[in-house]
Design an enzyme around this catalytic site. Structure first.
Site, PDB file in Angstrom:
ATOM      1  N   SER A 186     -12.996   3.199 -42.268  1.00  0.00           N
ATOM      2  CA  SER A 186     -13.026   2.433 -43.514  1.00  0.00           C
ATOM      3  C   SER A 186     -11.811   1.520 -43.678  1.00  0.00           C
ATOM      4  CB  SER A 186     -13.120   3.387 -44.707  1.00  0.00           C
ATOM      5  OG  SER A 186     -14.268   4.203 -44.616  1.00  0.00           O
ATOM      6  N   HIS A 232      -8.301   2.558 -47.589  1.00  0.00           N
ATOM      7  CA  HIS A 232      -8.989   1.332 -47.982  1.00  0.00           C
ATOM      8  C   HIS A 232      -7.993   0.267 -48.440  1.00  0.00           C
ATOM      9  CE1 HIS A 232     -13.066   3.529 -48.862  1.00  0.00           C
ATOM     10  NE2 HIS A 232     -12.529   3.874 -47.699  1.00  0.00           N
TER      11      HIS A 232
END
Length: 281
Positions: A186, A232
């Site tokens: 991610s 993230h």
């Protein structure tokens, strides 16, 4: 909106400065003023310029390749192979995921990055356990990676991906609980998302779709449970900064700016890792 003369299915707002034919990011070649299409570059190879001056280049100065998705395919394959390996041997997750410092109950020993297992910062970037997790990340990699690889070139795209993933791992290592495991691509994918926004801005494309996508992903990041938001955010910031340097570097100082920006992101990531290690040991 015009369509690329070599790829009629792709919209573009850029035209060749010599023949004025519309060209997409995969086809455009950076020139001293604006961009040129591959045909005009080939036709100009006998103008007396140095060989490198006529060689097809991407927007960021990388070499134009026959398969603009090769690195994307390789990265995707590595993730899938590791997912299959983890499905076959579940204990492999505990050997490769990102953990700062913890005691492994099975082996009754201390494990983690702070214990010298630095490789976890990288291996965790390619590791997935749940089918939905790898599915979302690989779809993001495929959709975002192809156009970025075509626009940046293989080497620059790979640097963008790895630095984004490493920055995400570094921020997770710095902030998350040391015994909290983390894994997934991610961080790297968020870096690609930030880079896509930078590229679309550079190409004067409509920014609304990518901004909506970014907002939705950030909403999920901070509202869904069991998501490492640090990865993230770290990946997004690193990917955006690296992309700015890659696509906005002035032609005469392109290598210095691009290498310098990548080196700076790497240096900051390593600095965060070293600082966190010092507090845990």
């Amino acid at each position: 909106m015009d369509h690329c003369y070599r790829h009629p299915d792709r919209e573009t707002g850029i035209r060749c400065t010599r023949c004025e034919r519309p060209v997409c990011p995969e086809c455009m070649i950076s020139a001293s003023v604006g961009f040129q299409c591959p045909d005009c570059v080939r036709e100009g190879s006998g103008t007396g310029h140095a060989p490198d001056a006529s060689r097809p280049r991407t927007l960021a100065g990388g070499a134009v390749s026959a398969d603009p998705r090769l690195v994307t395919k390789i990265l995707l394959a590595i993730n899938v192979v590791l997912f299959i390996a983890v499905s076959s041997r579940e204990n492999l997750v505990h050997d490769l995921d990102l953990v700062g410092l913890a005691i492994d109950p099975a082996a009754s020993q201390v494990v983690g990055v702070a214990d010298g297992e630095w490789y976890r910062l990288l291996t965790a970037m390619f590791l997935h356990q749940e089918i939905w997790h790898i599915a979302f990340n690989m779809l993001g990699l495929w959709w975002l990676g192809g156009p970025l690889e075509a626009a940046l070139g293989r080497v620059r795209f790979l640097a963008l991906y790895l630095l984004s993933g490493l920055a995400g791992s570094a921020l997770t290592y710095l902030i998350a609980a040391p015994n909290q495991p983390s894994l997934g691509a991610s961080g790297a994918v968020f870096g690609l998302l930030g880079a896509t926004a930078v590229l679309m801005r550079r190409m004067n494309y409509d920014m609304k779709p990518v901004l909506v996508l970014l907002a939705l992903n950030l909403l999920f990041t901070f509202t869904w449970a069991n998501i490492a938001w640090q990865a993230h955010v770290g990946g997004l910031v690193a990917g955006t900064l690296v992309a700015i340097a890659l696509v906005h570097a002035p032609r005469e100082r392109r290598a210095l700016v691009q290498y310098g920006a990548c080196g700076l992101v790497l240096l900051v990531s390593v600095g965060l890792i070293v600082a966190r290690t010092a507090t845990l040991t």
